[in-house]
Design a protein around this motif. Structure first.
Motif, short mmCIF file in Angstrom:
data_model
loop_
_atom_site.label_atom_id
_atom_site.label_comp_id
_atom_site.label_asym_id
_atom_site.label_seq_id
_atom_site.Cartn_x
_atom_site.Cartn_y
_atom_site.Cartn_z
N UNK A 1 5.82 69.55 48.96
CA UNK A 1 5.86 69.43 47.55
C UNK A 1 7.14 68.37 47.12
N UNK A 2 8.12 68.40 48.05
CA UNK A 2 9.16 67.70 47.45
C UNK A 2 8.80 65.78 47.49
N UNK A 3 7.81 65.58 48.06
CA UNK A 3 7.61 64.03 48.01
C UNK A 3 8.50 63.31 48.92
N UNK A 4 9.40 63.83 49.79
CA UNK A 4 10.22 62.85 50.56
C UNK A 4 9.43 62.42 51.76
N UNK A 5 9.79 61.16 52.16
CA UNK A 5 8.99 60.58 53.28
C UNK A 5 9.94 60.77 54.57
N UNK A 6 9.22 61.50 55.60
CA UNK A 6 9.79 61.45 56.99
C UNK A 6 9.98 60.17 57.61
N UNK A 7 10.87 59.83 58.12
CA UNK A 7 11.23 58.56 59.02
C UNK A 7 11.67 59.11 60.44
N UNK A 8 11.26 58.28 61.58
CA UNK A 8 11.50 58.52 63.06
C UNK A 8 12.88 57.74 63.21
N UNK A 9 13.09 57.90 64.63
CA UNK A 9 14.42 57.40 64.99
C UNK A 9 14.65 56.07 65.00
N UNK A 10 13.50 55.23 65.38
CA UNK A 10 13.82 53.76 64.82
C UNK A 10 14.04 53.34 63.54
N UNK A 11 13.32 53.96 62.64
CA UNK A 11 13.43 53.87 61.35
C UNK A 11 15.11 54.17 60.90
N UNK A 12 15.39 55.22 61.46
CA UNK A 12 16.94 55.64 60.89
C UNK A 12 17.79 54.62 61.21
N UNK A 13 17.57 53.57 61.99
CA UNK A 13 18.53 52.60 62.20
C UNK A 13 19.20 52.06 61.03
N UNK A 14 18.82 51.78 60.16
CA UNK A 14 19.00 51.16 59.05
C UNK A 14 19.65 52.11 58.03
N UNK A 15 19.58 53.40 58.26
CA UNK A 15 20.05 54.68 57.54
C UNK A 15 21.25 55.30 58.02
N UNK A 16 21.79 54.73 59.29
CA UNK A 16 23.00 55.59 59.68
C UNK A 16 24.09 55.51 58.88
N UNK A 17 24.49 54.63 58.02
CA UNK A 17 25.57 54.54 57.18
C UNK A 17 25.46 55.60 56.10
N UNK A 18 24.33 55.82 55.57
CA UNK A 18 24.11 56.88 54.84
C UNK A 18 23.92 58.30 55.53
N UNK A 19 23.50 58.34 56.65
CA UNK A 19 23.60 59.51 57.55
C UNK A 19 25.03 59.89 57.52
N UNK A 20 25.94 59.01 58.34
CA UNK A 20 27.31 59.26 58.20
C UNK A 20 27.87 60.00 56.96
N UNK A 21 27.58 59.35 55.92
CA UNK A 21 28.17 59.87 54.54
C UNK A 21 27.49 60.99 54.25
N UNK A 22 26.33 61.55 54.46
CA UNK A 22 25.89 62.78 54.20
C UNK A 22 26.50 63.90 55.23
N UNK A 23 26.75 63.73 56.41
CA UNK A 23 27.51 64.46 57.50
C UNK A 23 29.00 64.69 56.87
N UNK A 24 29.61 63.57 56.62
CA UNK A 24 30.95 63.71 55.92
C UNK A 24 31.18 64.88 54.66
N UNK A 25 30.36 64.57 53.75
CA UNK A 25 30.05 65.36 52.84
C UNK A 25 30.22 66.77 52.98
N UNK A 26 29.17 67.05 54.03
CA UNK A 26 28.90 68.69 54.39
C UNK A 26 29.85 69.11 55.30
N UNK A 27 30.28 68.29 56.45
CA UNK A 27 31.09 68.92 57.37
C UNK A 27 32.68 68.64 57.18
N UNK A 28 32.98 67.65 56.43
CA UNK A 28 34.47 67.42 56.30
C UNK A 28 34.84 67.60 55.24
#
Length: 370
Positions: free
Chosen positions: A201-228
Protein backbone atom coordinates in the motif's frame (compact mmCIF):
# COMPACT_ATOMS: atom_id res chain seq x y z
CA UNK A 1 49.58 -27.18 9.93
CA UNK A 2 50.63 -23.83 8.51
CA UNK A 3 49.68 -20.40 9.83
CA UNK A 4 51.17 -17.25 8.32
CA UNK A 5 50.33 -13.84 6.90
CA UNK A 6 48.66 -14.17 3.52
CA UNK A 7 49.84 -12.61 0.27
CA UNK A 8 47.35 -10.60 -1.76
CA UNK A 9 47.38 -12.97 -4.72
CA UNK A 10 46.48 -15.96 -2.51
CA UNK A 11 43.22 -14.64 -1.14
CA UNK A 12 39.69 -15.73 -1.96
CA UNK A 13 37.78 -13.18 -4.04
CA UNK A 14 35.73 -11.53 -1.31
CA UNK A 15 38.56 -11.35 1.22
CA UNK A 16 40.91 -10.09 -1.52
CA UNK A 17 38.55 -7.31 -2.60
CA UNK A 18 37.92 -6.31 1.00
CA UNK A 19 41.65 -6.39 1.73
CA UNK A 20 42.46 -4.14 -1.24
CA UNK A 21 40.11 -1.50 0.14
CA UNK A 22 42.05 -1.31 3.39
CA UNK A 23 45.56 -1.23 1.96
CA UNK A 24 45.39 2.57 2.23
CA UNK A 25 44.34 4.73 5.21
CA UNK A 26 41.38 3.03 6.93
CA UNK A 27 39.94 6.43 7.90
CA UNK A 28 39.25 7.17 4.22
CA UNK A 29 36.72 4.33 4.35
CA UNK A 30 35.44 4.48 7.93
CA UNK A 31 36.10 7.86 9.53
CA UNK A 32 36.29 6.55 13.10
CA UNK A 33 38.40 3.47 12.40
CA UNK A 34 42.17 3.78 12.58
CA UNK A 35 43.71 0.32 12.39
CA UNK A 36 46.34 -1.84 10.72
CA UNK A 37 44.77 -4.46 8.45
CA UNK A 38 46.28 -7.84 7.54
CA UNK A 39 45.00 -11.27 6.49
CA UNK A 40 45.85 -14.50 8.27
CA UNK A 41 46.22 -17.64 6.16
CA UNK A 42 45.53 -20.98 7.86
CA UNK A 43 46.56 -24.05 5.85
CA UNK A 44 45.47 -23.77 2.21
CA UNK A 45 41.93 -22.44 2.21
CA UNK A 46 41.12 -20.55 5.41
CA UNK A 47 41.60 -16.78 5.48
CA UNK A 48 40.84 -14.43 8.37
CA UNK A 49 40.93 -10.61 8.07
CA UNK A 50 42.81 -9.25 11.07
CA UNK A 51 42.82 -5.75 12.58
CA UNK A 52 45.66 -4.64 14.85
CA UNK A 53 45.32 -1.80 17.35
CA UNK A 54 47.27 -0.25 20.22
CA UNK A 55 45.23 2.64 21.68
CA UNK A 56 42.91 4.61 19.34
CA UNK A 57 40.48 5.46 22.15
CA UNK A 58 37.93 7.13 19.86
CA UNK A 59 37.67 4.26 17.37
CA UNK A 60 34.33 2.66 16.59
CA UNK A 61 33.43 -0.39 18.67
CA UNK A 62 34.13 -2.63 15.65
CA UNK A 63 37.81 -2.67 16.67
CA UNK A 64 37.80 -0.96 20.08
CA UNK A 65 36.63 -2.90 23.16
CA UNK A 66 37.05 0.29 25.19
CA UNK A 67 34.51 2.03 22.98
CA UNK A 68 32.15 -0.95 23.18
CA UNK A 69 32.20 -1.14 26.98
CA UNK A 70 32.66 2.56 27.84
CA UNK A 71 31.89 5.13 25.14
CA UNK A 72 29.06 3.26 23.42
CA UNK A 73 27.54 2.28 26.76
CA UNK A 74 27.41 5.96 27.76
CA UNK A 75 25.46 6.79 24.61
CA UNK A 76 23.06 3.90 25.24
CA UNK A 77 22.39 5.15 28.78
CA UNK A 78 21.70 8.66 27.45
CA UNK A 79 19.00 7.57 24.99
CA UNK A 80 17.59 4.51 26.77
CA UNK A 81 17.34 5.60 30.41
CA UNK A 82 14.56 8.16 30.98
CA UNK A 83 14.93 8.67 34.74
CA UNK A 84 17.34 11.63 35.13
CA UNK A 85 18.67 10.60 38.55
CA UNK A 86 19.31 7.00 37.50
CA UNK A 87 20.88 8.23 34.26
CA UNK A 88 23.24 10.58 36.11
CA UNK A 89 24.29 7.91 38.63
CA UNK A 90 24.96 5.37 35.89
CA UNK A 91 27.05 7.84 33.91
CA UNK A 92 29.13 8.71 36.99
CA UNK A 93 29.72 5.01 37.66
CA UNK A 94 30.58 4.34 34.03
CA UNK A 95 33.08 7.21 33.95
CA UNK A 96 34.90 5.68 36.94
CA UNK A 97 34.93 2.24 35.29
CA UNK A 98 36.06 3.74 31.96
CA UNK A 99 39.14 5.33 33.54
CA UNK A 100 40.05 2.04 35.20
CA UNK A 101 39.62 0.13 31.93
CA UNK A 102 41.73 2.62 30.01
CA UNK A 103 44.66 2.09 32.39
CA UNK A 104 44.53 -1.60 31.46
CA UNK A 105 45.39 -0.97 27.79
CA UNK A 106 42.06 -2.46 26.74
CA UNK A 107 42.54 -1.42 23.11
CA UNK A 108 45.88 -3.17 22.65
CA UNK A 109 44.44 -6.10 20.75
CA UNK A 110 44.13 -8.11 17.57
CA UNK A 111 40.67 -8.93 16.23
CA UNK A 112 40.54 -12.09 14.12
CA UNK A 113 37.93 -12.40 11.35
CA UNK A 114 37.18 -8.70 11.59
CA UNK A 115 35.43 -7.19 8.59
CA UNK A 116 34.91 -4.00 10.65
CA UNK A 117 31.15 -4.53 10.65
CA UNK A 118 28.77 -4.52 13.62
CA UNK A 119 28.30 -8.27 13.04
CA UNK A 120 31.13 -10.29 11.47
CA UNK A 121 29.90 -13.48 9.79
CA UNK A 122 32.23 -16.46 10.17
CA UNK A 123 33.18 -19.06 7.57
CA UNK A 124 32.30 -22.68 8.30
CA UNK A 125 35.11 -23.58 10.72
CA UNK A 126 35.42 -26.19 13.45
CA UNK A 127 38.25 -24.40 15.28
CA UNK A 128 40.74 -27.26 15.13
CA UNK A 129 43.57 -24.88 14.16
CA UNK A 130 43.00 -22.52 17.08
CA UNK A 131 46.11 -23.46 19.05
CA UNK A 132 48.34 -22.94 16.00
CA UNK A 133 46.63 -19.60 15.26
CA UNK A 134 47.04 -18.49 18.87
CA UNK A 135 50.72 -19.46 19.00
CA UNK A 136 51.44 -17.64 15.75
CA UNK A 137 49.75 -14.39 16.80
CA UNK A 138 51.37 -14.44 20.25
CA UNK A 139 54.78 -14.88 18.61
CA UNK A 140 54.11 -11.93 16.26
CA UNK A 141 52.33 -9.63 18.76
CA UNK A 142 53.19 -10.78 22.29
CA UNK A 143 51.66 -7.70 23.97
CA UNK A 144 48.24 -7.87 22.28
CA UNK A 145 45.05 -9.57 23.42
CA UNK A 146 43.51 -11.87 20.79
CA UNK A 147 39.79 -11.39 20.16
CA UNK A 148 37.17 -13.24 18.11
CA UNK A 149 33.99 -11.10 17.97
CA UNK A 150 30.46 -11.99 16.83
CA UNK A 151 30.24 -15.62 17.97
CA UNK A 152 26.69 -16.53 18.95
CA UNK A 153 25.30 -19.60 20.69
CA UNK A 154 22.83 -20.50 17.92
CA UNK A 155 25.46 -20.78 15.20
CA UNK A 156 28.77 -21.22 17.01
CA UNK A 157 28.20 -23.16 20.25
CA UNK A 158 30.69 -25.89 19.28
CA UNK A 159 33.29 -23.37 18.13
CA UNK A 160 32.88 -21.43 21.39
CA UNK A 161 33.48 -24.65 23.34
CA UNK A 162 36.63 -25.38 21.30
CA UNK A 163 38.00 -21.91 21.99
CA UNK A 164 37.17 -22.20 25.70
CA UNK A 165 39.04 -25.51 25.80
CA UNK A 166 42.05 -23.64 24.39
CA UNK A 167 42.04 -21.13 27.27
CA UNK A 168 39.90 -18.45 25.63
CA UNK A 169 37.51 -16.48 27.85
CA UNK A 170 33.92 -15.87 26.67
CA UNK A 171 32.49 -12.43 27.42
CA UNK A 172 28.82 -11.82 26.64
CA UNK A 173 28.17 -8.74 24.54
CA UNK A 174 24.55 -8.57 23.30
CA UNK A 175 21.60 -10.56 21.97
CA UNK A 176 21.31 -11.04 18.21
CA UNK A 177 18.39 -12.39 16.20
CA UNK A 178 18.76 -15.33 13.84
CA UNK A 179 16.34 -16.04 11.00
CA UNK A 180 16.66 -19.72 10.18
CA UNK A 181 13.13 -20.69 9.12
CA UNK A 182 11.34 -21.44 5.87
CA UNK A 183 9.31 -18.80 4.06
CA UNK A 184 6.17 -20.80 4.81
CA UNK A 185 6.92 -20.73 8.54
CA UNK A 186 7.77 -17.03 8.31
CA UNK A 187 4.43 -16.22 6.68
CA UNK A 188 2.57 -17.89 9.55
CA UNK A 189 3.61 -14.95 11.73
CA UNK A 190 0.70 -12.52 11.55
CA UNK A 191 3.01 -9.52 11.67
CA UNK A 192 4.68 -10.53 8.42
CA UNK A 193 1.35 -10.61 6.61
CA UNK A 194 0.62 -7.14 7.97
CA UNK A 195 4.06 -5.94 6.81
CA UNK A 196 3.46 -7.25 3.30
CA UNK A 197 0.16 -5.36 3.07
CA UNK A 198 1.77 -2.17 4.38
CA UNK A 199 4.60 -2.37 1.82
CA UNK A 200 2.16 -2.97 -1.04
CA UNK A 201 0.00 0.00 0.00
CA UNK A 202 2.94 2.38 0.48
CA UNK A 203 3.39 2.92 -3.24
CA UNK A 204 7.18 2.94 -2.92
CA UNK A 205 9.14 1.39 -5.79
CA UNK A 206 11.73 -1.31 -5.18
CA UNK A 207 15.10 -0.78 -6.87
CA UNK A 208 17.82 -3.40 -7.30
CA UNK A 209 21.58 -3.35 -6.71
CA UNK A 210 22.51 -1.86 -10.07
CA UNK A 211 19.94 0.93 -9.84
CA UNK A 212 21.07 1.73 -6.30
CA UNK A 213 24.37 3.09 -7.68
CA UNK A 214 22.86 6.54 -8.24
CA UNK A 215 21.22 6.56 -4.80
CA UNK A 216 24.33 5.74 -2.73
CA UNK A 217 24.82 9.33 -1.46
CA UNK A 218 21.21 9.26 -0.23
CA UNK A 219 21.77 5.83 1.30
CA UNK A 220 24.76 7.14 3.25
CA UNK A 221 22.69 10.03 4.56
CA UNK A 222 19.90 7.70 5.71
CA UNK A 223 22.43 5.43 7.44
CA UNK A 224 24.09 8.37 9.20
CA UNK A 225 20.79 9.83 10.43
CA UNK A 226 19.80 6.48 11.90
CA UNK A 227 23.02 5.05 13.32
CA UNK A 228 25.14 8.12 14.07
CA UNK A 229 22.55 10.78 14.94
CA UNK A 230 19.75 8.72 16.50
CA UNK A 231 21.95 6.13 18.19
CA UNK A 232 25.69 6.71 18.61
CA UNK A 233 28.59 8.36 16.82
CA UNK A 234 30.61 5.28 17.83
CA UNK A 235 28.86 3.16 15.24
CA UNK A 236 31.03 2.82 12.11
CA UNK A 237 31.15 6.17 10.30
CA UNK A 238 31.21 4.82 6.75
CA UNK A 239 32.25 7.20 3.98
CA UNK A 240 30.82 7.50 0.47
CA UNK A 241 34.07 6.01 -0.85
CA UNK A 242 33.49 2.91 1.27
CA UNK A 243 29.88 2.45 0.13
CA UNK A 244 30.74 3.05 -3.52
CA UNK A 245 33.59 0.52 -3.46
CA UNK A 246 31.42 -2.06 -1.70
CA UNK A 247 28.77 -1.53 -4.37
CA UNK A 248 31.19 -1.65 -7.30
CA UNK A 249 32.95 -4.82 -6.08
CA UNK A 250 29.59 -6.32 -5.01
CA UNK A 251 30.95 -6.93 -1.52
CA UNK A 252 27.59 -5.68 -0.28
CA UNK A 253 24.31 -6.21 -2.14
CA UNK A 254 22.18 -3.07 -2.01
CA UNK A 255 18.42 -2.72 -2.49
CA UNK A 256 16.08 0.12 -1.67
CA UNK A 257 12.72 1.84 -1.98
CA UNK A 258 12.17 5.20 -3.70
CA UNK A 259 9.10 7.44 -3.73
CA UNK A 260 7.40 9.29 -6.59
CA UNK A 261 9.86 12.18 -6.17
CA UNK A 262 12.84 9.89 -6.83
CA UNK A 263 13.89 10.09 -3.18
CA UNK A 264 15.34 7.06 -1.41
CA UNK A 265 13.18 6.30 1.63
CA UNK A 266 14.64 3.00 2.88
CA UNK A 267 17.48 0.66 1.94
CA UNK A 268 19.40 -2.41 3.03
CA UNK A 269 22.91 -3.62 2.23
CA UNK A 270 23.59 -7.31 2.90
CA UNK A 271 26.99 -8.91 3.38
CA UNK A 272 27.48 -12.67 2.98
CA UNK A 273 30.23 -15.04 4.06
CA UNK A 274 29.59 -18.66 3.08
CA UNK A 275 26.34 -19.72 4.82
CA UNK A 276 25.61 -16.50 6.74
CA UNK A 277 23.98 -13.23 5.67
CA UNK A 278 24.22 -10.04 7.72
CA UNK A 279 22.77 -6.60 7.07
CA UNK A 280 25.39 -4.07 8.26
CA UNK A 281 24.17 -1.17 6.13
CA UNK A 282 20.58 -0.15 6.79
CA UNK A 283 18.79 3.16 6.70
CA UNK A 284 15.41 4.78 6.39
CA UNK A 285 13.97 8.28 6.53
CA UNK A 286 13.71 8.85 10.28
CA UNK A 287 11.85 12.12 9.70
CA UNK A 288 8.79 10.27 8.40
CA UNK A 289 6.00 9.01 10.73
CA UNK A 290 6.50 5.57 12.27
CA UNK A 291 3.16 4.45 10.81
CA UNK A 292 4.72 4.60 7.32
CA UNK A 293 6.70 1.51 8.28
CA UNK A 294 9.95 2.50 6.59
CA UNK A 295 11.99 0.39 9.03
CA UNK A 296 9.81 -2.54 7.99
CA UNK A 297 10.67 -1.85 4.34
CA UNK A 298 14.41 -1.89 5.11
CA UNK A 299 14.43 -4.92 7.43
CA UNK A 300 12.30 -7.06 5.16
CA UNK A 301 14.78 -6.63 2.28
CA UNK A 302 17.36 -8.61 4.27
CA UNK A 303 14.81 -11.24 5.28
CA UNK A 304 13.68 -11.77 1.68
CA UNK A 305 17.33 -12.10 0.62
CA UNK A 306 17.57 -14.94 3.14
CA UNK A 307 14.69 -16.76 1.45
CA UNK A 308 16.08 -16.12 -2.02
CA UNK A 309 19.49 -17.58 -1.18
CA UNK A 310 18.45 -20.22 1.35
CA UNK A 311 21.14 -19.02 3.76
CA UNK A 312 20.91 -18.18 7.46
CA UNK A 313 20.32 -14.51 8.34
CA UNK A 314 21.90 -12.90 11.40
CA UNK A 315 19.89 -9.67 11.76
CA UNK A 316 22.11 -8.38 14.57
CA UNK A 317 20.75 -6.74 17.74
CA UNK A 318 18.18 -4.02 18.42
CA UNK A 319 14.45 -3.79 17.65
CA UNK A 320 14.06 -7.00 19.66
CA UNK A 321 10.25 -7.01 19.80
CA UNK A 322 9.97 -6.43 16.06
CA UNK A 323 12.36 -9.28 15.24
CA UNK A 324 10.87 -11.77 17.72
CA UNK A 325 7.34 -11.24 16.37
CA UNK A 326 8.56 -11.92 12.84
CA UNK A 327 10.35 -15.20 13.49
CA UNK A 328 13.75 -14.08 14.79
CA UNK A 329 15.43 -16.53 17.16
CA UNK A 330 17.26 -14.73 20.02
CA UNK A 331 20.83 -15.82 20.69
CA UNK A 332 23.47 -14.42 23.02
CA UNK A 333 26.59 -13.20 21.24
CA UNK A 334 30.06 -13.49 22.78
CA UNK A 335 33.58 -12.25 22.25
CA UNK A 336 36.24 -14.91 22.84
CA UNK A 337 39.54 -13.61 24.18
CA UNK A 338 42.99 -15.10 24.69
CA UNK A 339 44.77 -13.35 27.57
CA UNK A 340 47.12 -15.90 29.17
CA UNK A 341 50.27 -14.22 27.81
CA UNK A 342 49.36 -10.75 29.16
CA UNK A 343 50.43 -9.16 32.47
CA UNK A 344 48.16 -9.82 35.44
CA UNK A 345 46.96 -6.19 35.74
CA UNK A 346 45.68 -6.28 32.16
CA UNK A 347 44.00 -9.66 32.60
CA UNK A 348 42.28 -8.28 35.71
CA UNK A 349 40.37 -5.69 33.67
CA UNK A 350 39.08 -8.31 31.29
CA UNK A 351 38.12 -10.65 34.12
CA UNK A 352 36.11 -7.85 35.73
CA UNK A 353 34.32 -7.24 32.43
CA UNK A 354 33.66 -10.95 32.13
CA UNK A 355 31.95 -11.04 35.53
CA UNK A 356 29.92 -7.88 34.84
CA UNK A 357 28.82 -9.05 31.40
CA UNK A 358 28.17 -12.73 32.08
CA UNK A 359 26.74 -12.50 35.61
CA UNK A 360 24.79 -9.25 35.29
CA UNK A 361 24.52 -8.12 31.68
CA UNK A 362 23.50 -11.40 30.01
CA UNK A 363 20.82 -12.28 32.63
CA UNK A 364 19.32 -8.79 32.21
CA UNK A 365 19.34 -9.16 28.41
CA UNK A 366 17.54 -12.51 28.68
CA UNK A 367 15.05 -11.39 31.33
CA UNK A 368 13.95 -8.26 29.46
CA UNK A 369 14.29 -9.84 26.00
CA UNK A 370 16.56 -7.08 24.77
Amino acid sequence: MKVRWAKQEELTEKVRDFSKMFQSDSELLIENVKTTYRVLRVNDNLFFPVTINDEEWDNSFVCSPYTAYANYSKDEIKWKIKNRIVKKLLLILLNVIAKWLRKGALNKNIHVNNFLLSTNPFPEWDGREIEAITAFIVSEYPEHAIIFRSLNIYQHSKLIDVLKASSYDAIGSRQVYIFDLSKEAWLKHRNNKHDNRLIRKSGLRLIDHDKMKEYLPQALELYRKLYLVKYSKFNPQFTLKYIQECHEKELVKFQGYIDEHDSLKAFSGVFTIENTITSPLVGYDTDMPQKDGLYIHAAQLAILEKFETGLLLNLSSGASGFKRMRGGQPSIEYSLLYLKHLPRKRRLRWQALKVLSNKIGVPIIKKYKL
